[in-house]
Design a protein around this motif. Structure first.
Motif, PDB file in Angstrom:
ATOM      1  N   LYS A 253       0.849  -1.197   0.000  1.00 41.99           N
ATOM      2  CA  LYS A 253       0.000   0.000   0.000  1.00 41.99           C
ATOM      3  C   LYS A 253       0.877   1.236   0.000  1.00 41.99           C
ATOM      4  CE  LYS A 253      -4.075   1.975   2.230  1.00 41.99           C
ATOM      5  NZ  LYS A 253      -5.035   1.832   3.355  1.00 41.99           N
ATOM      6  N   LEU A 254       0.754   2.039  -1.031  1.00 41.74           N
ATOM      7  CA  LEU A 254       1.501   3.287  -1.172  1.00 41.74           C
ATOM      8  C   LEU A 254       0.552   4.417  -0.806  1.00 41.74           C
ATOM      9  CD1 LEU A 254       4.143   4.595  -2.154  1.00 41.74           C
ATOM     10  CD2 LEU A 254       3.261   4.460  -4.474  1.00 41.74           C
ATOM     11  N   THR A 255       0.855   5.155   0.271  1.00 44.65           N
ATOM     12  CA  THR A 255      -0.112   6.111   0.821  1.00 44.65           C
ATOM     13  C   THR A 255       0.064   7.539   0.305  1.00 44.65           C
ATOM     14  OG1 THR A 255       1.309   6.310   2.769  1.00 44.65           O
ATOM     15  CG2 THR A 255      -0.557   4.809   2.915  1.00 44.65           C
ATOM     16  N   LEU A 263       9.088  20.719   1.381  1.00 36.60           N
ATOM     17  CA  LEU A 263       7.877  21.412   0.943  1.00 36.60           C
ATOM     18  C   LEU A 263       6.635  20.623   1.331  1.00 36.60           C
ATOM     19  CD1 LEU A 263       9.074  22.468  -2.629  1.00 36.60           C
ATOM     20  CD2 LEU A 263       9.120  23.820  -0.536  1.00 36.60           C
ATOM     21  N   GLU A 264       5.967  21.054   2.396  1.00 37.63           N
ATOM     22  CA  GLU A 264       4.747  20.372   2.833  1.00 37.63           C
ATOM     23  C   GLU A 264       3.661  20.439   1.755  1.00 37.63           C
ATOM     24  OE1 GLU A 264       3.881  18.519   5.466  1.00 37.63           O
ATOM     25  OE2 GLU A 264       5.997  18.545   6.024  1.00 37.63           O
ATOM     26  N   LYS A 265       3.657  21.534   0.984  1.00 37.33           N
ATOM     27  CA  LYS A 265       2.627  21.685  -0.049  1.00 37.33           C
ATOM     28  C   LYS A 265       2.791  20.679  -1.186  1.00 37.33           C
ATOM     29  CE  LYS A 265       5.286  25.224  -2.540  1.00 37.33           C
ATOM     30  NZ  LYS A 265       5.292  26.612  -3.040  1.00 37.33           N
ATOM     31  N   SER A 266       3.933  20.004  -1.212  1.00 38.50           N
ATOM     32  CA  SER A 266       4.185  19.081  -2.314  1.00 38.50           C
ATOM     33  C   SER A 266       3.677  17.671  -2.033  1.00 38.50           C
ATOM     34  CB  SER A 266       5.688  19.022  -2.601  1.00 38.50           C
ATOM     35  OG  SER A 266       6.358  18.351  -1.559  1.00 38.50           O
ATOM     36  N   ILE A 267       3.088  17.446  -0.859  1.00 38.42           N
ATOM     37  CA  ILE A 267       2.602  16.110  -0.524  1.00 38.42           C
ATOM     38  C   ILE A 267       1.378  15.748  -1.369  1.00 38.42           C
ATOM     39  CG2 ILE A 267       1.564  14.687   1.290  1.00 38.42           C
ATOM     40  CD1 ILE A 267       3.275  16.102   3.311  1.00 38.42           C
ATOM     41  N   ILE A 268       1.407  14.559  -1.935  1.00 46.13           N
ATOM     42  CA  ILE A 268       0.294  14.060  -2.735  1.00 46.13           C
ATOM     43  C   ILE A 268      -0.266  12.842  -2.011  1.00 46.13           C
ATOM     44  CG2 ILE A 268      -0.407  13.165  -4.990  1.00 46.13           C
ATOM     45  CD1 ILE A 268       2.190  14.459  -6.099  1.00 46.13           C
ATOM     46  N   LYS A 269      -1.434  12.985  -1.384  1.00 47.72           N
ATOM     47  CA  LYS A 269      -2.027  11.880  -0.637  1.00 47.72           C
ATOM     48  C   LYS A 269      -3.056  11.167  -1.505  1.00 47.72           C
ATOM     49  CE  LYS A 269      -1.272  13.719   4.005  1.00 47.72           C
ATOM     50  NZ  LYS A 269      -1.878  14.082   5.309  1.00 47.72           N
ATOM     51  N   VAL A 270      -2.609  10.117  -2.156  1.00 50.89           N
ATOM     52  CA  VAL A 270      -3.487   9.290  -2.990  1.00 50.89           C
ATOM     53  C   VAL A 270      -3.167   7.827  -2.697  1.00 50.89           C
ATOM     54  CG1 VAL A 270      -4.273   8.753  -5.316  1.00 50.89           C
ATOM     55  CG2 VAL A 270      -3.465  11.053  -4.787  1.00 50.89           C
ATOM     56  N   PRO A 271      -3.977   7.149  -1.877  1.00 49.90           N
ATOM     57  CA  PRO A 271      -3.689   5.745  -1.562  1.00 49.90           C
ATOM     58  C   PRO A 271      -3.724   4.879  -2.822  1.00 49.90           C
ATOM     59  CG  PRO A 271      -5.365   6.658  -0.094  1.00 49.90           C
ATOM     60  CD  PRO A 271      -5.170   7.639  -1.203  1.00 49.90           C
ATOM     61  N   LEU A 272      -2.678   4.077  -3.010  1.00 50.76           N
ATOM     62  CA  LEU A 272      -2.589   3.197  -4.167  1.00 50.76           C
ATOM     63  C   LEU A 272      -2.144   1.809  -3.721  1.00 50.76           C
ATOM     64  CD1 LEU A 272      -0.569   5.475  -6.632  1.00 50.76           C
ATOM     65  CD2 LEU A 272      -3.009   5.008  -6.744  1.00 50.76           C
ATOM     66  N   ILE A 273      -2.504   0.816  -4.495  1.00 49.24           N
ATOM     67  CA  ILE A 273      -1.939  -0.518  -4.328  1.00 49.24           C
ATOM     68  C   ILE A 273      -0.882  -0.683  -5.411  1.00 49.24           C
ATOM     69  CG2 ILE A 273      -2.395  -2.987  -4.264  1.00 49.24           C
ATOM     70  CD1 ILE A 273      -3.697  -1.373  -2.012  1.00 49.24           C
TER      71      ILE A 273
END
Length: 358
Positions: A253-255, A263-273
């Motif tokens: 699981k890639l979260t 850079l906190e603004k660069s976080i991409i939160k898209v859960p993937l398998i």
């Protein structure tokens, strides 16, 4: 498992649920891994097969289950590193369909097709993939020489030591597509299939646990069969990532992703398998995630005042940054391009530019 060991990647797979103390202990096997990472883009290992110890090279592929290389005659097989390990002049017999060893092998069927070569039905295999990639052939039981872990027990011992085992080996009589184009001789299927090569070693009691680890660097590494090998692991902690249930693939699981370190603004939160595949060259993601990674990458580079290179888009190869000379290219890679952090729950892996650029 993701960790640092010569800037390499270690993966632990196929963990057995049995208590180790209840098992007959065997020496673990430590195979040297070689790399064609700058040409054909794969990792392979070397085994010696048969009474005459014919050298055979095998791509390590966690998305395949078959352990096989071409044998003669094979009119449709490609040109590979070594001579075909088997021909009709040698004393080899195919594995019978009703034998116990045939039931251990993946993709096994009974076939009369090879009656000109062998009498009766034999234990056969046939694997087909998209775009016309495929192999087929028969299983033979032959002597296989594999490396041991003597070098780890005694670092002063530089020469390789081997042990021999009688194993079912695929005798490929037909290749097509990418299989035919391989520089190496064959393929070592290390998938999560309970009949993969790793599982065969375990079921035949050659190793004490159904587990293996891979340490990959830019120019090779090591593969440990039967145990976790920490000999070449330089950091103090190994981070473990749970595997999700699957019959073939190793899924995690890639979260989230993060482009750049601060850079906190660069976080991409898209859960993937995500599937871990040693036989695949390119890391790829759903288009919505890929576009966000690229947008964040370009935003990061904008703050570097153009030192990342001027990115353009091409329908065939995607985003591309041309450079006038090697010096400016490597400056971008080592000084300006961002790390891309992959988050697996509580664990993370920092993907450095030298590892993700192509």
């Amino acid at each position: 498992v993701v960790c640092n060991c010569f800037n390499c990647f270690i993966a632990l797979f196929n963990s057995s649920n049995k208590n180790v103390a209840d098992l007959k202990i065997h020496s673990k096997l430590l195979q040297t891994v070689y790399s064609d990472s700058f040409s054909k883009n794969y990792y392979y290992t070397t085994l010696y097969v048969g009474d005459n110890k014919v050298k055979q090279t095998y791509v390590i592929d966690t998305a395949s289950s078959i352990m096989s290389s071409p044998c003669s005659p094979c009119a449709e097989c490609g040109k590979h590193k070594s001579p075909y390990y088997f021909d009709l002049n040698h004393r080899h017999k195919p594995i019978k369909c009703n034998s116990k060893i045939c039931k251990l092998t993946p993709s096994n069927t009974c076939s009369k097709k090879g009656s000109k070569l062998f009498s009766g039905k034999s234990c056969a295999f046939k694997v087909g993939r998209a775009h016309g990639d495929g192999i087929s052939g028969y299983y033979l039981r032959d002597i296989v020489y594999m490396e041991t872990d003597k070098r780890v027990e005694n670092p002063a011992l530089h020469r390789k030591t081997y042990r021999s085992y009688a194993l079912p080996i695929g005798c490929t009589t037909y290749e097509s597509g990418k299989y035919k184009e391989l520089t190496t001789d064959g393929i070592m299927g290390m998938s999560n299939n309970p009949k993969s090569f790793m599982s065969i070693l375990y079921n035949l009691k050659i190793v004490n646990r159904n587990i293996f680890s891979l340490c990959f660097g830019l120019r090779g590494g090591y593969m440990s069969l039967g145990e976790v090998d920490k000999t070449f692991h330089k950091s103090k902690i190994i981070e473990y990532v749970p595997l999700l249930t699957s019959n073939i693939d190793y899924l995690v699981k890639l979260t989230s992703f993060k482009v750049g370190d601060d850079l906190e603004k660069s976080i991409i939160k898209v859960p993937l398998i995500a599937s871990i595949d040693t036989g695949n060259t390119i890391s790829y993601f759903p288009s919505i995630v890929y576009k966000r990674i690229i947008n964040n990458f370009r935003a990061f580079c904008k703050e570097q005042k153009g030192q990342c290179g001027n990115f353009t888009y091409d329908d065939e190869i995607g985003y591309c940054a041309p450079f006038n000379d090697r010096e400016s290219l490597f400056k971008a890679i080592y000084q300006y391009w961002p790390n891309i952090t992959l988050q697996f729950g509580e664990s993370e892996y920092k993907w450095k530019p030298i590892n993700y650029y192509y």
